[in-house]
Design an enzyme around this catalytic site. Structure first.
Site, mmCIF file in Angstrom:
data_model
loop_
_atom_site.group_PDB
_atom_site.id
_atom_site.type_symbol
_atom_site.label_atom_id
_atom_site.label_comp_id
_atom_site.label_asym_id
_atom_site.label_seq_id
_atom_site.Cartn_x
_atom_site.Cartn_y
_atom_site.Cartn_z
ATOM 1 N N ASP A 17 -10.048 3.801 1.608
ATOM 2 C CA ASP A 17 -9.382 3.023 0.542
ATOM 3 C C ASP A 17 -9.615 1.509 0.584
ATOM 4 O O ASP A 17 -8.676 0.727 0.361
ATOM 5 C CB ASP A 17 -7.859 3.288 0.565
ATOM 6 C CG ASP A 17 -7.506 4.737 0.273
ATOM 7 O OD1 ASP A 17 -8.423 5.573 0.239
ATOM 8 O OD2 ASP A 17 -6.315 5.029 0.098
ATOM 9 N N ASP A 59 -8.197 5.758 -3.493
ATOM 10 C CA ASP A 59 -6.959 6.096 -4.169
ATOM 11 C C ASP A 59 -7.288 6.068 -5.657
ATOM 12 O O ASP A 59 -7.932 5.115 -6.132
ATOM 13 C CB ASP A 59 -5.954 4.980 -3.821
ATOM 14 C CG ASP A 59 -4.615 5.507 -3.381
ATOM 15 O OD1 ASP A 59 -4.467 6.718 -3.169
ATOM 16 O OD2 ASP A 59 -3.702 4.666 -3.256
ATOM 17 N N HIS A 61 -5.207 6.895 -8.901
ATOM 18 C CA HIS A 61 -3.969 7.359 -9.526
ATOM 19 C C HIS A 61 -4.058 7.399 -11.045
ATOM 20 O O HIS A 61 -4.771 6.604 -11.659
ATOM 21 C CB HIS A 61 -2.811 6.432 -9.137
ATOM 22 C CG HIS A 61 -2.500 6.440 -7.675
ATOM 23 N ND1 HIS A 61 -2.163 7.586 -6.993
ATOM 24 C CD2 HIS A 61 -2.475 5.428 -6.759
ATOM 25 C CE1 HIS A 61 -1.942 7.280 -5.718
ATOM 26 N NE2 HIS A 61 -2.141 5.992 -5.550
ATOM 27 N N HIS A 78 -1.078 0.386 -8.718
ATOM 28 C CA HIS A 78 -2.325 0.058 -7.996
ATOM 29 C C HIS A 78 -3.319 1.204 -8.140
ATOM 30 O O HIS A 78 -2.939 2.358 -8.346
ATOM 31 C CB HIS A 78 -2.043 -0.193 -6.505
ATOM 32 C CG HIS A 78 -1.505 1.022 -5.795
ATOM 33 N ND1 HIS A 78 -0.166 1.357 -5.798
ATOM 34 C CD2 HIS A 78 -2.133 2.006 -5.108
ATOM 35 C CE1 HIS A 78 -0.002 2.479 -5.127
ATOM 36 N NE2 HIS A 78 -1.168 2.905 -4.700
ATOM 37 N N LYS A 103 -8.801 10.836 -4.123
ATOM 38 C CA LYS A 103 -7.480 11.404 -3.851
ATOM 39 C C LYS A 103 -6.433 10.648 -4.640
ATOM 40 O O LYS A 103 -6.719 9.592 -5.203
ATOM 41 C CB LYS A 103 -7.178 11.314 -2.357
ATOM 42 C CG LYS A 103 -7.053 9.865 -1.905
ATOM 43 C CD LYS A 103 -6.874 9.769 -0.422
ATOM 44 C CE LYS A 103 -6.713 8.332 0.010
ATOM 45 N NZ LYS A 103 -5.562 7.644 -0.597
ATOM 46 N N CYS A 147 -2.340 5.383 4.431
ATOM 47 C CA CYS A 147 -3.481 6.289 4.252
ATOM 48 C C CYS A 147 -4.257 6.520 5.542
ATOM 49 O O CYS A 147 -4.742 7.626 5.781
ATOM 50 C CB CYS A 147 -4.365 5.796 3.120
ATOM 51 S SG CYS A 147 -3.514 5.986 1.530
HETATM 52 C C1 VGL Z 1 -1.774 3.135 0.419
HETATM 53 C C2 VGL Z 1 0.296 2.291 -0.027
HETATM 54 C C3 VGL Z 1 0.320 2.930 -1.240
HETATM 55 C C4 VGL Z 1 -2.922 3.223 1.354
HETATM 56 C C5 VGL Z 1 -1.767 3.802 -0.774
HETATM 57 O O1 VGL Z 1 -4.083 3.330 0.906
HETATM 58 O O2 VGL Z 1 -2.674 3.171 2.565
HETATM 59 N N1 VGL Z 1 -0.729 2.403 0.793
HETATM 60 N N2 VGL Z 1 -0.721 3.686 -1.580
#
Ligand code: VGL
Length: 212
Positions: A17, A59, A61, A78, A103, A147
């Site tokens: 990520d 990530d 979403h 985000h 993901k 993550c």
């Molecule tokens: C993450 C907070 C919210 C991460 C993802 O990639 O660790 N942290 N969403």
């Protein structure tokens, strides 16, 4: 110097990520993200030089998800699919051969772990690792307490060997990140830096050791 491709312990590098929204200036910026990018670039270069598979999770979403505060979740908006913030950091030197693991697409799940993700070909991450005979993951990226932690715990549960590149991770919260490191180690992960790792693998030998 050892090699990464020894029989029975084929390795891969998993970059978690490293997207604009988790880096300086992003919607959910993690402190020290820039040093993570530069440390990872050394590991990536070494992996590429050794022919080691590089995975990069992202990530990804939906705009409406119960992961975001507006819909009852813990986080600001985000890494929404297709947005600029969801892009990989522009300075991250991902090779063209990197396997992208997507993901977080399920609006009812946080999707922290790369093991919830799929490759661009639609394969579950673990299935892809198994097909390539990969038993050992070197892990860096963002964020230590979410993550990275979830991905490492899932990897260990799947029976993989895990080496956490601690100079190539950064967390949202310092205390949570410290706890995450303890948890990962307790579950069996090795924690290393480029400086103290030379005996284990060539992957880290590409990293400029901070001597001392
Ligand atoms: C993450 C907070 C919210 C991460 C993802 O990639 O660790 N942290 N969403």
């Amino acid at each position: 110097m050892g090699t990464l491709m020894t029989e029975g312990d084929r390795s891969a590098l998993l970059v978690i990520d490293v997207q604009k929204d988790f880096c300086t200036g992003g919607a959910l910026a993690v402190a020290n993200s820039e040093s993570v990018v530069s440390a990872l670039n050394h590991y990536i270069d070494a992996a590429v030089a050794d022919g080691v598979t590089v995975y990069a999770s992202r990530d990804w979403h939906t705009a409406v998800t119960n992961h975001f505060t507006a819909y009852g979740g813990p986080w600001p908006v985000h890494c929404v699919q297709g947005t600029d913030g969801a892009r990989f950091h522009p300075n991250l030197r991902l090779p063209g051969t990197a396997i992208i693991v997507t993901k977080g697409e399920d609006p009812t799940s946080a999707g922290y772990s790369a093991f919830e993700g799929r490759t661009t070909e639609g394969k579950a991450f673990l299935a892809d690792l198994r097909e390539r005979g990969i038993h050992h993951l070197y892990v860096g990226g963002l964020a230590t307490d979410y993550c990275v932690r979830h991905s490492v715990v899932d990897a260990l549960s799947a029976g993989l060997r895990v080496t956490v590149l601690r100079d190539a991770i950064a967390g949202v919260d310092d205390d949570d990140s410290a706890r995450a490191l303890i948890q990962m180690r307790r579950r069996g992960a090795e924690l290393v830096t480029g400086a103290d790792q030379k005996h284990i693998l060539r992957l880290t030998c590409g990293v400029k050791a901070t001597e001392g």
